[in-house]
Design a protein around this motif. Structure first.
Motif, mmCIF file in Angstrom:
data_model
loop_
_atom_site.group_PDB
_atom_site.id
_atom_site.type_symbol
_atom_site.label_atom_id
_atom_site.label_comp_id
_atom_site.label_asym_id
_atom_site.label_seq_id
_atom_site.Cartn_x
_atom_site.Cartn_y
_atom_site.Cartn_z
ATOM 1 N N ARG A 185 -57.298 -32.737 -27.526
ATOM 2 C CA ARG A 185 -57.076 -33.475 -26.264
ATOM 3 C C ARG A 185 -57.888 -34.949 -26.594
ATOM 4 N NH1 ARG A 185 -59.154 -28.333 -25.029
ATOM 5 N NH2 ARG A 185 -57.366 -27.130 -23.746
ATOM 6 N N PRO A 186 -57.429 -35.794 -25.926
ATOM 7 C CA PRO A 186 -57.893 -37.612 -25.882
ATOM 8 C C PRO A 186 -59.240 -37.431 -25.574
ATOM 9 C CG PRO A 186 -55.795 -37.042 -24.820
ATOM 10 C CD PRO A 186 -56.525 -35.785 -24.920
ATOM 11 N N ASP A 187 -60.113 -36.378 -25.277
ATOM 12 C CA ASP A 187 -61.642 -36.516 -25.090
ATOM 13 C C ASP A 187 -62.371 -36.228 -26.228
ATOM 14 O OD1 ASP A 187 -61.160 -33.937 -24.893
ATOM 15 O OD2 ASP A 187 -62.148 -33.446 -22.914
ATOM 16 N N ASN A 188 -61.428 -36.060 -27.290
ATOM 17 C CA ASN A 188 -61.899 -35.748 -28.565
ATOM 18 C C ASN A 188 -62.570 -34.314 -28.623
ATOM 19 O OD1 ASN A 188 -61.535 -37.962 -30.243
ATOM 20 N ND2 ASN A 188 -63.024 -39.059 -28.886
ATOM 21 N N THR A 189 -61.924 -33.179 -27.815
ATOM 22 C CA THR A 189 -62.162 -31.966 -27.984
ATOM 23 C C THR A 189 -60.833 -31.105 -28.583
ATOM 24 O OG1 THR A 189 -61.407 -31.465 -25.740
ATOM 25 C CG2 THR A 189 -63.945 -31.943 -26.289
ATOM 26 N N TYR A 190 -61.169 -29.918 -28.842
ATOM 27 C CA TYR A 190 -59.869 -29.274 -29.540
ATOM 28 C C TYR A 190 -60.140 -27.684 -29.081
ATOM 29 C CZ TYR A 190 -62.873 -26.706 -32.802
ATOM 30 O OH TYR A 190 -63.973 -25.741 -33.227
ATOM 31 N N GLU A 191 -58.955 -26.829 -29.167
ATOM 32 C CA GLU A 191 -59.011 -25.509 -28.773
ATOM 33 C C GLU A 191 -58.100 -25.030 -29.722
ATOM 34 O OE1 GLU A 191 -57.990 -22.609 -25.103
ATOM 35 O OE2 GLU A 191 -59.087 -24.438 -24.761
ATOM 36 N N VAL A 192 -58.441 -23.717 -30.502
ATOM 37 C CA VAL A 192 -57.355 -23.006 -31.098
ATOM 38 C C VAL A 192 -57.313 -21.442 -30.417
ATOM 39 C CG1 VAL A 192 -57.073 -21.662 -33.164
ATOM 40 C CG2 VAL A 192 -58.047 -23.645 -33.463
ATOM 41 N N GLN A 193 -56.179 -21.226 -30.263
ATOM 42 C CA GLN A 193 -55.708 -19.879 -29.581
ATOM 43 C C GLN A 193 -54.741 -19.076 -30.575
ATOM 44 O OE1 GLN A 193 -53.695 -20.842 -26.066
ATOM 45 N NE2 GLN A 193 -55.190 -21.833 -24.728
ATOM 46 N N ILE A 194 -55.141 -17.897 -30.533
ATOM 47 C CA ILE A 194 -54.321 -16.719 -30.912
ATOM 48 C C ILE A 194 -53.835 -15.921 -29.874
ATOM 49 C CG2 ILE A 194 -54.166 -14.965 -32.916
ATOM 50 C CD1 ILE A 194 -56.075 -16.416 -34.493
ATOM 51 N N ASP A 195 -52.488 -15.757 -29.772
ATOM 52 C CA ASP A 195 -51.921 -15.030 -28.717
ATOM 53 C C ASP A 195 -52.395 -15.417 -27.486
ATOM 54 O OD1 ASP A 195 -50.235 -13.658 -30.409
ATOM 55 O OD2 ASP A 195 -51.795 -12.080 -30.863
ATOM 56 N N LEU A 196 -52.406 -16.667 -27.122
ATOM 57 C CA LEU A 196 -52.825 -17.206 -26.062
ATOM 58 C C LEU A 196 -54.195 -17.214 -25.400
ATOM 59 C CD1 LEU A 196 -49.398 -16.973 -23.721
ATOM 60 C CD2 LEU A 196 -49.920 -18.555 -25.424
ATOM 61 N N LYS A 197 -55.115 -16.653 -26.752
ATOM 62 C CA LYS A 197 -56.597 -16.465 -26.024
ATOM 63 C C LYS A 197 -57.341 -17.268 -27.033
ATOM 64 C CE LYS A 197 -55.944 -11.524 -24.940
ATOM 65 N NZ LYS A 197 -56.378 -9.992 -25.391
ATOM 66 N N LYS A 198 -58.221 -18.027 -26.466
ATOM 67 C CA LYS A 198 -59.240 -18.757 -27.152
ATOM 68 C C LYS A 198 -59.879 -18.297 -28.257
ATOM 69 C CE LYS A 198 -62.736 -20.869 -24.988
ATOM 70 N NZ LYS A 198 -63.433 -21.844 -24.092
ATOM 71 N N VAL A 199 -59.754 -18.489 -29.502
ATOM 72 C CA VAL A 199 -60.535 -18.229 -30.497
ATOM 73 C C VAL A 199 -61.764 -19.099 -30.962
ATOM 74 C CG1 VAL A 199 -59.082 -16.285 -30.936
ATOM 75 C CG2 VAL A 199 -58.996 -18.669 -32.239
ATOM 76 N N GLN A 200 -61.444 -20.504 -30.637
ATOM 77 C CA GLN A 200 -62.595 -21.389 -31.174
ATOM 78 C C GLN A 200 -62.113 -22.545 -30.464
ATOM 79 O OE1 GLN A 200 -65.562 -21.868 -32.072
ATOM 80 N NE2 GLN A 200 -65.102 -20.743 -34.027
ATOM 81 N N SER A 201 -63.476 -23.475 -30.285
ATOM 82 C CA SER A 201 -63.127 -24.818 -29.513
ATOM 83 C C SER A 201 -64.410 -25.318 -29.656
ATOM 84 C CB SER A 201 -62.666 -24.496 -27.684
ATOM 85 O OG SER A 201 -64.037 -23.845 -27.385
ATOM 86 N N GLY A 202 -64.355 -26.839 -29.050
ATOM 87 C CA GLY A 202 -65.592 -27.541 -29.657
ATOM 88 C C GLY A 202 -65.018 -29.127 -29.685
ATOM 89 N N SER A 203 -66.135 -29.766 -30.291
ATOM 90 C CA SER A 203 -65.881 -31.254 -30.628
ATOM 91 C C SER A 203 -65.306 -31.621 -31.918
ATOM 92 C CB SER A 203 -67.275 -31.802 -30.202
ATOM 93 O OG SER A 203 -67.448 -33.301 -30.589
ATOM 94 N N LEU A 204 -64.582 -32.621 -31.906
ATOM 95 C CA LEU A 204 -63.944 -33.160 -33.003
ATOM 96 C C LEU A 204 -65.297 -33.860 -33.844
ATOM 97 C CD1 LEU A 204 -60.703 -34.777 -32.153
ATOM 98 C CD2 LEU A 204 -61.041 -32.432 -33.236
ATOM 99 N N TYR A 205 -66.087 -34.421 -33.123
ATOM 100 C CA TYR A 205 -67.141 -35.067 -33.860
ATOM 101 C C TYR A 205 -68.265 -33.908 -34.585
ATOM 102 C CZ TYR A 205 -66.220 -39.277 -31.080
ATOM 103 O OH TYR A 205 -65.790 -40.324 -30.367
ATOM 104 N N GLU A 206 -68.127 -32.868 -33.930
ATOM 105 C CA GLU A 206 -69.246 -31.905 -34.430
ATOM 106 C C GLU A 206 -68.877 -30.943 -35.470
ATOM 107 O OE1 GLU A 206 -70.660 -29.759 -30.894
ATOM 108 O OE2 GLU A 206 -71.747 -31.870 -30.209
ATOM 109 N N ASP A 207 -67.330 -30.755 -35.206
ATOM 110 C CA ASP A 207 -66.769 -29.480 -36.208
ATOM 111 C C ASP A 207 -66.003 -29.967 -37.308
ATOM 112 O OD1 ASP A 207 -67.909 -27.933 -34.422
ATOM 113 O OD2 ASP A 207 -66.304 -27.356 -33.231
ATOM 114 N N TRP A 208 -65.964 -31.398 -37.350
ATOM 115 C CA TRP A 208 -65.308 -31.930 -38.738
ATOM 116 C C TRP A 208 -66.406 -33.171 -39.382
ATOM 117 C CZ3 TRP A 208 -62.522 -29.980 -35.073
ATOM 118 C CH2 TRP A 208 -61.288 -29.207 -35.265
ATOM 119 N N ASP A 209 -66.180 -33.549 -40.597
ATOM 120 C CA ASP A 209 -67.072 -34.584 -40.790
ATOM 121 C C ASP A 209 -66.179 -35.705 -41.336
ATOM 122 O OD1 ASP A 209 -69.507 -33.259 -40.932
ATOM 123 O OD2 ASP A 209 -68.957 -32.321 -42.889
#
Length: 414
Positions: A185-209
């Protein structure tokens, strides 16, 4: 009053509003790429020669179990091969937009080692040589190899360097079709889903270097010479007892005596054996006491990182996309990829999955359940038949023994 609506009118109005809302979802997003491998798929995909003769064969298959036999996906066909293939997308940039990558993966072969991830690649990549050396902006999807590697990759290319997600995401490892969805998303957040269920999410700043750290340890700082990091010291009042070092480690065994049959002339002079000295305490060490001068472990002070440059558009990793593709190694082939969608609307992606993929998954699960049940029944029947055959064989042996006994009896009578 005339202004009041009847029950039927109210129902029709509700249906109309619902239909309009559904239509709005369907048309509100922009689709950059969509592929279900219908029709002349080979006209849309270019098989790479990157690995030469080690490139595996691709084919279409609905799999051994399916929700629709005509709904076929792209399948890896040859064991121990590389798989490099790509297809052109619209030229797009995700600046100011949500980016959604969604596709299905089915490891029908019970994958033991191999990739199942998808890539977005920029303009300038040669499709005929697309492979592991090709530039890409995003790599997303499952990767499995033995017990040590079972992860879902989310890799972004930022300023020419590939950055892996620091969070752990476990993939599905069974033989069924699964939906993998990445939302950036443009607010620099992300979400990963498997079978339409969220399995991980967070901030692009915090979860990548991707960015340099805002704060670093001062590289010019040094520990003062008088800084004491010793938590304990020897007790200066603890004095080693006089004669401590004179105590031997071993002594002559006082209970030993020369054997009666010992002959000094032939056996030599008898010497008593040595034993550990119970009075010996080892090397003397002073008692330890807390160090009154202890200042703790020295740590360099934090300072602002002069190399840090903020980026409010960190999410904008896709600058000029041109391709979508697979670049994989598989020990055991058989994975099926399908329902590829790249768009800018997470609701549209979800609606497409619920309309097309979820019913397929249900039909596939029902078919597999029936097949597993039939296999279990056959296995049970085979086991029972084997036991019955074994029992019949035992009875035949008993009959043979009875016949032998009867023959022996007749011979004796003669």
């Amino acid at each position: 009053p005339d202004c009041q609506l009847t029950t039927m009118q109210t129902r029709n109005l509700a249906l109309f509003v619902f239909a309009c809302a559904a239509l709005a979802v369907a048309v509100s997003g922009e689709v950059f790429y969509q592929e279900d491998f219908d029709g002349a798929w080979e006209d849309r995909w270019v098989k790479s020669s990157f690995k030469g003769g080690d490139e595996g064969t691709w084919g279409l298959s609905a799999g051994k179990f399916y929700g629709d036999p005509d709904n076929k996906g792209l399948q890896t066909m040859t064991d121990y091969r590389w798989y490099d293939i790509s297809s052109k997308t619209k030229d797009f940039n995700n600046k100011g937009k949500t980016l959604v990558i969604q596709y299905t993966v089915k490891h029908e072969q019970t994958l033991d080692c191999g990739g199942g991830y998808i890539k977005l690649a920029p303009k300038g990549v040669d499709q005929s040589k697309f492979g592991g050396d090709s530039d890409y902006s995003i790599m997303f999807g499952p990767d499995i190899c033995g017990y040590s590697t079972k992860k879902v990759h989310v890799i972004f290319t930022y300023k020419g360097k590939n950055h892996l997600i620091k969070r752990e995401i476990k993939p599905e490892t069974d033989e069924k079709t699964h939906i993998y969805t990445l939302i950036v998303r443009p607010d620099n957040t992300y979400e990963v889903q498997i079978d339409l269920k969220k399995v991980q999410s967070g901030s692009l700043y915090e979860d990548w270097d991707m960015l340099e750290p805002k704060v670093i340890k001062d590289p010019k700082a040094f520990k003062p010479e008088d800084w004491d990091e010793n938590e304990e010291i020897d007790d200066p009042k603890d004095i080693k007892p006089a004669g401590y070092d004179d105590i031997p480690k071993e002594i002559v065994d006082p209970e030993a005596s020369k054997p009666e049959d010992w002959d000094d002339d032939s056996d030599g002079e008898w010497e008593a054996p040595m034993i550990d000295n119970p009075e010996f305490k080892g090397e003397w060490k002073a008692k330890r006491i807390p160090n009154p001068a202890y200042k703790g472990k020295w740590v360099a002070p934090d300072i602002d990182n002069p190399d840090f440059v903020d980026d409010k558009e960190l999410y904008n990793v896709v600058k000029s996309n041109s391709l979508v593709g697979f670049e994989l190694w598989q020990v055991k082939a058989g994975t099926i990829f399908d329902n590829i969608l790249v768009c800018d609307d997470a609701d549209y992606a979800k609606a497409q999955a619920e309309k097309v993929i979820v019913p397929f998954q249900k039909g596939e699960a029902e078919m597999k359940e029936l097949a597993d049940k039939a296999e279990a029944e056959k296995r049970k029947a085979d086991e029972e038949a084997a036991k019955a055959k074994e029992a019949d064989g035992g009875d035949d042996d008993d009959d043979d023994e009875d016949e032998d006994d009867e023959d022996d009896k007749k011979k004796k009578e003669l």
